[in-house]
Motif scaffolding. Sequence first.
Motif, PDB file in Angstrom:
ATOM      1  N   ASP A 136      -7.583  23.337  -2.505  1.00 23.42           N
ATOM      2  CA  ASP A 136      -6.641  24.159  -3.258  1.00 23.42           C
ATOM      3  C   ASP A 136      -7.045  24.090  -4.729  1.00 23.42           C
ATOM      4  O   ASP A 136      -6.893  23.060  -5.381  1.00 23.42           O
ATOM      5  N   VAL A 162      -7.380  20.015  -8.878  1.00 18.76           N
ATOM      6  CA  VAL A 162      -7.877  20.405  -7.558  1.00 18.76           C
ATOM      7  C   VAL A 162      -7.416  19.376  -6.533  1.00 18.76           C
ATOM      8  O   VAL A 162      -7.537  18.167  -6.747  1.00 18.76           O
ATOM      9  N   SER A 163      -6.886  19.844  -5.432  1.00 12.58           N
ATOM     10  CA  SER A 163      -6.495  18.976  -4.326  1.00 12.58           C
ATOM     11  C   SER A 163      -7.148  19.489  -3.054  1.00 12.58           C
ATOM     12  O   SER A 163      -7.466  20.672  -2.931  1.00 12.58           O
ATOM     13  N   PHE A 164      -7.348  18.591  -2.116  1.00 15.75           N
ATOM     14  CA  PHE A 164      -8.000  19.010  -0.869  1.00 15.75           C
ATOM     15  C   PHE A 164      -7.438  18.204   0.298  1.00 15.75           C
ATOM     16  O   PHE A 164      -6.860  17.121   0.125  1.00 15.75           O
ATOM     17  N   VAL A 178      -1.489  23.011   3.812  1.00 13.33           N
ATOM     18  CA  VAL A 178      -2.501  24.065   3.882  1.00 13.33           C
ATOM     19  C   VAL A 178      -1.842  25.404   3.576  1.00 13.33           C
ATOM     20  O   VAL A 178      -0.734  25.695   4.046  1.00 13.33           O
ATOM     21  N   LYS A 179      -2.536  26.218   2.795  1.00 13.25           N
ATOM     22  CA  LYS A 179      -2.039  27.546   2.436  1.00 13.25           C
ATOM     23  C   LYS A 179      -3.092  28.596   2.768  1.00 13.25           C
ATOM     24  O   LYS A 179      -4.285  28.321   2.749  1.00 13.25           O
ATOM     25  N   GLY A 219      -1.170  32.174  -5.196  1.00 15.39           N
ATOM     26  CA  GLY A 219      -1.210  32.528  -3.782  1.00 15.39           C
ATOM     27  C   GLY A 219      -1.287  34.010  -3.521  1.00 15.39           C
ATOM     28  O   GLY A 219      -1.859  34.446  -2.539  1.00 15.39           O
ATOM     29  N   GLN A 234      -6.946  29.351   0.998  1.00 17.39           N
ATOM     30  CA  GLN A 234      -7.644  28.184   0.463  1.00 17.39           C
ATOM     31  C   GLN A 234      -9.102  28.176   0.913  1.00 17.39           C
ATOM     32  O   GLN A 234      -9.446  28.676   1.983  1.00 17.39           O
ATOM     33  N   ARG A 273     -12.793  30.620   4.320  1.00 15.92           N
ATOM     34  CA  ARG A 273     -11.457  30.501   3.742  1.00 15.92           C
ATOM     35  C   ARG A 273     -10.419  30.513   4.855  1.00 15.92           C
ATOM     36  O   ARG A 273     -10.677  30.989   5.971  1.00 15.92           O
ATOM     37  N   GLY A 328      -5.750  25.827  -7.101  1.00 16.00           N
ATOM     38  CA  GLY A 328      -4.659  26.238  -7.964  1.00 16.00           C
ATOM     39  C   GLY A 328      -4.633  27.718  -8.256  1.00 16.00           C
ATOM     40  O   GLY A 328      -3.966  28.158  -9.193  1.00 16.00           O
ATOM     41  N   ARG A 362       0.597  23.805   8.000  1.00 16.76           N
ATOM     42  CA  ARG A 362       1.582  23.947   6.935  1.00 16.76           C
ATOM     43  C   ARG A 362       2.204  22.609   6.558  1.00 16.76           C
ATOM     44  O   ARG A 362       2.500  22.347   5.393  1.00 16.76           O
TER      45      ARG A 362
END
Length: 291
Positions: free
Chosen positions: A273, A127-129, A156-157, A278, A160, A171, A275, A152
């Motif tokens: 994120d 997990v990343s943030f 950031v996606k 997408g 998320q 989200r 994982g 971006r």
Amino acid sequence: MKTRNGGTVVRIAAPLWALLNRFYFLLLIVAAVALMVFGRVDAVVVDHARARVTDAFAPVLDVLSRPAAAAADVIESIRQLARIHGENQRLREENARLLQWQQAALRLDAENRSLRSLLAYRPDPAVSFITARVIADPGSAFLHTLVVTAGRRDGVKRGQAAMAGQGLVGRVVQVGEWSSRILLMTDINARIPVVLETSRRRAMLAGDNTERPRLMYMQRGAEVIEGERVFTSGHGGLFPPGLPMGMVTTGGGEPRVVPMVDLTRIEHVQLVDFGIPGGLAAEAVQPGAMQ
């Protein structure tokens, strides 16, 4: 002659001493009042006199205070030694218990690795943030969104999760180069699969542009518990299971959810994120949220 003079002095001093003993309290009061009046009249002289008296008695007071200070230090040292002894004993016992737990943990870890290898277990992705600051709240009666200072270029996606404080708030639905837009859970376009903590009933959290989103699509006749916590269920691949969202309230005749976070006072958010592929997250974002 000496005896007669000495007796005369004693006879004269005795009445004076008796008179002094009788009125010494009154004399002290008069002296105090006189000092106060004199101090009001000439404060400089009184201050100088007080300073000289203090200077004169300071060495005496210092000498007298040293034995008491030394005795206090000795007593404090004895107390500290007693505390250290008790703390040492407690730490020894705690260390022994921790060693036992360490052995148990190592044994369970080895057993867990063995079972995972048998089941072909696939661990969850890391997990990343990204922490971002809220710079705009372009909400209205028909749209509940936030704009944050991460885009971006920061990784950031779209899709998320946006976390703040103790729970999920929404989200990411739009990503720019320098900023992103977050759709809050209270927006009318928000639909999140959830599960109730105690009853394990599943439902759909649906925003309706109010402060408390609704619980929809529950089983007919299902009873909910006031104050029961609500978590994401993980269905649909939008969010992982177990993210806290709020607590159930039954006021008003229908079950609603009070968010864990006050959505009107958010200053910073974490864009997490988990994982999740997408495609799933992007498909879960409704086109109406982009308006």
